[in-house]
Design a protein around this motif. Structure first.
Motif: not given
Length: 133
Positions: A76-95
């Motif tokens: 219900s929250h897809r296609r609103q930019g949340y996935g991209a924001e959460l992915l960017a967060y996970t990449v920062e954590v990984a780095e």
């Protein structure tokens, strides 16, 4: 400006992480104890928009410089930019864990997830997870 509030999983947010995971990965549901065990080796977070649960993420620490990042967003929250924001967060954590690169894993039947991963540069790195029968 971040639209999501992302928090590490603890006892107060474990049920939310579990809800998202088990809804998106119904073929491999996890118990609370299994999630607690994963917490010992991975970074697990939950994402909210205001006080509404939007998704969850997993970052597996780097192995040979490559971390595994997984971002899950409720349908219900897809296609609103949340996935991209959460992915960017996970990449920062990984780095921050020392990763030089990232890979992801997507349940093969999760067509939206496969499409999302490919759209975000995981062209040949998408591991299509097929649980054992």
């Amino acid at each position: 400006m971040s639209r999501l509030r992302v928090e590490p999983v603890d006892e107060s947010t474990l049920a939310d992480w579990r809800h998202v995971h088990n809804l998106i990965i119904p073929t491999a549901p996890l118990s609370g104890d299994e999630i607690r065990e994963r917490l010992a080796r991975n970074r697990l977070d939950v994402a909210y928009r205001d006080d509404v649960l939007v998704g969850c993420s997993t970052v597996r620490p780097p192995d040979d410089g490559i971390a595994t990042v997984i971002a899950r967003v409720l349908p219900s929250h897809r296609r609103q930019g949340y996935g991209a924001e959460l992915l960017a967060y996970t990449v920062e954590v990984a780095e921050s864990m020392g990763a030089r690169g990232v890979e992801t894993i997507v349940l093969e039947s999760n067509v939206d997830g496969v499409r999302f991963a490919r759209a975000h540069g995981f062209l040949d790195l998408v591991d299509r997870y097929v649980p054992p029968e």
